[in-house]
Design a protein around this motif. Structure first.
Motif, PDB file in Angstrom:
ATOM      1  N   CYS A   1       1.074  -3.206   4.177  1.00  0.00           N
ATOM      2  CA  CYS A   1       0.116  -4.255   3.895  1.00  0.00           C
ATOM      3  C   CYS A   1       0.184  -4.613   2.348  1.00  0.00           C
ATOM      4  O   CYS A   1       0.207  -3.649   1.614  1.00  0.00           O
ATOM      5  CB  CYS A   1      -1.260  -3.828   4.284  1.00  0.00           C
ATOM      6  SG  CYS A   1      -1.262  -3.637   6.154  1.00  0.00           S
TER       7      CYS A   1
ATOM      8  N   CYS B   1       1.715   2.204   3.809  1.00  0.00           N
ATOM      9  CA  CYS B   1       2.183   1.066   4.968  1.00  0.00           C
ATOM     10  C   CYS B   1       2.599  -0.320   4.105  1.00  0.00           C
ATOM     11  O   CYS B   1       2.402  -0.296   2.858  1.00  0.00           O
ATOM     12  CB  CYS B   1       0.897   0.453   5.941  1.00  0.00           C
ATOM     13  SG  CYS B   1      -0.540  -0.122   5.145  1.00  0.00           S
TER      14      CYS B   1
ATOM     15  N   LYS C   1       0.857  -1.105  -0.011  1.00  0.00           N
ATOM     16  CA  LYS C   1       0.038  -0.047  -0.099  1.00  0.00           C
ATOM     17  C   LYS C   1       0.884   1.386  -0.070  1.00  0.00           C
ATOM     18  O   LYS C   1       2.148   1.198  -0.165  1.00  0.00           O
ATOM     19  CB  LYS C   1      -0.787  -0.087   1.443  1.00  0.00           C
ATOM     20  CG  LYS C   1      -1.963  -1.131   1.014  1.00  0.00           C
ATOM     21  CD  LYS C   1      -2.986  -1.384   2.348  1.00  0.00           C
ATOM     22  CE  LYS C   1      -3.944  -2.144   2.136  1.00  0.00           C
ATOM     23  NZ  LYS C   1      -5.072  -2.167   3.261  1.00  0.00           N
TER      24      LYS C   1
ATOM     25  N   THR D   1      -4.503  -5.594   6.400  1.00  0.00           N
ATOM     26  CA  THR D   1      -4.762  -4.262   7.250  1.00  0.00           C
ATOM     27  C   THR D   1      -3.559  -4.276   8.676  1.00  0.00           C
ATOM     28  O   THR D   1      -3.345  -5.206   8.953  1.00  0.00           O
ATOM     29  CB  THR D   1      -5.991  -4.204   7.785  1.00  0.00           C
ATOM     30  OG1 THR D   1      -6.287  -5.322   8.752  1.00  0.00           O
ATOM     31  CG2 THR D   1      -7.269  -4.195   6.839  1.00  0.00           C
ATOM     32  N   CYS D   2      -3.420  -2.825   8.890  1.00  0.00           N
ATOM     33  CA  CYS D   2      -2.788  -2.676  10.061  1.00  0.00           C
ATOM     34  C   CYS D   2      -3.050  -1.375  10.643  1.00  0.00           C
ATOM     35  O   CYS D   2      -3.835  -0.935  10.114  1.00  0.00           O
ATOM     36  CB  CYS D   2      -1.190  -2.656   9.474  1.00  0.00           C
ATOM     37  SG  CYS D   2      -0.753  -1.218   8.671  1.00  0.00           S
TER      38      CYS D   2
ATOM     39  N   CYS E   1      -3.359   1.559   8.211  1.00  0.00           N
ATOM     40  CA  CYS E   1      -4.368   1.920   7.057  1.00  0.00           C
ATOM     41  C   CYS E   1      -5.807   1.709   7.424  1.00  0.00           C
ATOM     42  O   CYS E   1      -6.666   1.724   6.858  1.00  0.00           O
ATOM     43  CB  CYS E   1      -4.182   0.752   5.947  1.00  0.00           C
ATOM     44  SG  CYS E   1      -4.015  -1.001   6.271  1.00  0.00           S
TER      45      CYS E   1
HETATM   46 ZN    ZN Z   1      -1.874  -1.241   6.356  1.00  0.00          ZN
END
Ligand code: ZN
Ligand code: ADP
Ligand code: MG
Length: 479
Positions: free
Chosen positions: A25, A23, A20, A37-38, A41
């Protein structure tokens, strides 16, 4: 009253990066919801974005390919609005200082004319998540953040297009470019390449633009064409009946074939843009721009022109063969093997593309290699087989995933029979077996000649050299 149509397009192209924009991911499409996801995001408090360098490189590529100026020191800005698919309450985008500005794209405007469409700006931004409304009357909606923070380029055109057809031509050209550049997969159904169309009308001859509406939700070229055409008619009706077009966002309803009001148009100040304090200005030095410029591939329009100039192809053939980079590469590899460019083009367009279309696969998955095709055409060229037999062999190569046409011709006994003595013997046998037809020909019935040729072909499994078979037969009948 005669009206002129004015169209400007905003295109969102999803970047083909592995991760992304802010980030690490994964960007992969269709994974289990919220797997990728993290904290960044999903907008957790305190999580900080880190810019993906690859996205900047892709933006430079797009900018250089469309003649833009690349802005060193471009700035990310927060675009504030609330929606459940936007967990931070703002989208990180670019506003006053986008990465690229002042470019253009040339499109075919019909009858050999080109039209230059200005590109106002290209900026980098993050995508939002996706709301899922299950069809189960539970009254519950879900949100999937896999797409949140996936990198996008927004490419904004000047209001330079004058018909739905020009809008589609621009979109096609732009999609070809981002795909050639390898920065976007161009998949319109999955939404990796989507567009909003701004449409207005004005009395022909009037300088000032009319009020525009913005159309959304068109996921194919055909839908863009239909939506714009509908909207133009709608606006003309509004004006002709004494009303005024309202500036608003409208949704294209595919099933009904109409556009409907979605919401009033927001203005920039509604979004309270301001520079994102979590991200530094992006500094792009000349060395980086030069390196990217050197790595640019030849672009579709240039390649199409070169195919016409160096290979002597007609415009439509060159257009088809440069439709994708992979197809154009295939063509050039085949020409390398067999250096008669026009027959190679004809074969690819008629035989090869027909097979691929029937199976709905791309050139990347074609079982016949450029080398295989080139070798086959060589066999036609040197008289080993006829064009008709070549089509049969090609179908077999494709079906059996083989690329040794020479061996296939031998194994099937399909080598062209061009031995005069042998052919004479066969012709004599055919005439002896069909005395009535032979007499009929000698008596003036020329039509029976085709039948006799057919018999020679049958006896030789279609391998007789057609010219020689004709000559020998005629000589025997008339001599
Ligand atoms: Zn993320
Ligand atoms: P917004 O975010 O408000 O839609 P943008 O500047 O991002 O504004 O995009 C505006 C788009 O609308 C551009 O593509 C521009 O060319 C186009 N446009 C502006 N005025 C008109 C008009 N009168 N008719 C048609 N298109 C227009
Ligand atoms: Mg807009």
């Amino acid at each position: 009253m005669d009206y002129e149509v004015v169209i400007g397009l905003e295109v969102h192209a999803q970047m083909r990066t592995a991760t992304k924009i802010f980030c690490s991911c994964s960007t992969s499409f269709g994974d289990e919801p919220n797997r990728n996801t993290c904290p960044v995001c999903t907008g957790q408090p305190g999580a900080l974005p880190v810019l993906n360098r690859r996205v900047v490189e892709f933006a430079i590529r797009a900018g250089l390919a469309t003649g833009c100026r690349i802005n060193s020191g471009n700035v990310f800005a927060r675009k504030n609005y609330f929606y459940p698919d936007l967990p931070k309450g703002y989208q990180i985008s670019q506003y006053e200082l986008p990465v690229c500005e002042h470019g253009h794209l040339d499109i075919d405007a019909g009858e050999g004319e080109t039209r230059r469409v200005g590109i106002t700006r290209i900026h980098m931004e993050e995508d939002a998540g996706k709301l899922v409304h299950p069809d189960d009357r539970s009254g519950v909606s879900y949100v999937d953040y896999n797409r949140a923070c996936v990198p996008l380029l927004e490419i904004v055109s000047e209001p330079d297009m004058r018909s739905a057809a020009e809008a589609v031509a621009y979109l096609k050209a732009l999609r070809d470019i981002v795909m050639y550049l390898g920065i976007c997969d161009g998949n319109m159904e999955e939404g990796s390449f989507r567009c909003d169309a701004n449409v207005s009308i004005r009395p022909r001859g009037q300088e000032a633009f009319g009020t525009r509406t913005e159309l959304k939700n068109m996921n194919s070229f055909r839908n863009v064409q239909r939506a714009v055409e509908f909207e133009v008619e709608r606006q003309i009706d509004v004006v002709e009946s004494g009303g005024a077009v309202v500036q608003e966002t409208r949704l294209w309803d595919v099933d009904k074939g109409i556009t409907v009001t979605m919401r009033g148009k927001e203005e920039a100040h509604d979004y309270r843009y301001f520079p994102d304090p979590d991200l530094l200005p992006v500094v792009i030095d000349d060395a980086w721009i030069d390196a990217v410029r050197r790595s640019l591939p030849e672009l579709p329009r240039a390649r199409c022109g070169r195919f016409m100039a160096t290979y002597g192809l007609a415009a439509d053939a060159a257009g088809i063969l440069t439709g994708s980079r992979a197809l154009a590469d295939y063509y050039e590899a085949a020409v390398e093997r067999f250096s008669r460019p026009v027959p190679v083009a004809n074969w690819m367009i008629s035989e090869l593309l027909r097979h691929l279309n029937d199976d709905n696969i791309g050139i990347e998955d074609c079982p016949v290699t450029p080398d295989g095709l080139g070798s086959l055409l060589k066999l036609v060229d040197d008289g080993t087989i006829s064009g008709k037999i070549a089509k049969k062999i090609f179908a077999a190569m494709y079906r059996e995933r083989r690329n040794d046409p020479g061996a296939m011709v031998e194994a099937r006994g399909l080598r062209q029979l061009a031995d005069g003595g042998e052919l004479e013997g066969i012709v004599d046998t055919v005439l002896a077996e069909h005395p009535a037809e032979a007499d009929s020909y000698r008596g003036g019935n020329r039509k029976v000649f085709g039948f006799l040729v057919g018999q020679v072909m049958r006896r030789t499994k279609g391998t007789a050299n057609p010219g020689m078979a004709n000559d020998i037969l005629r000589a025997r009948l008339e001599g």
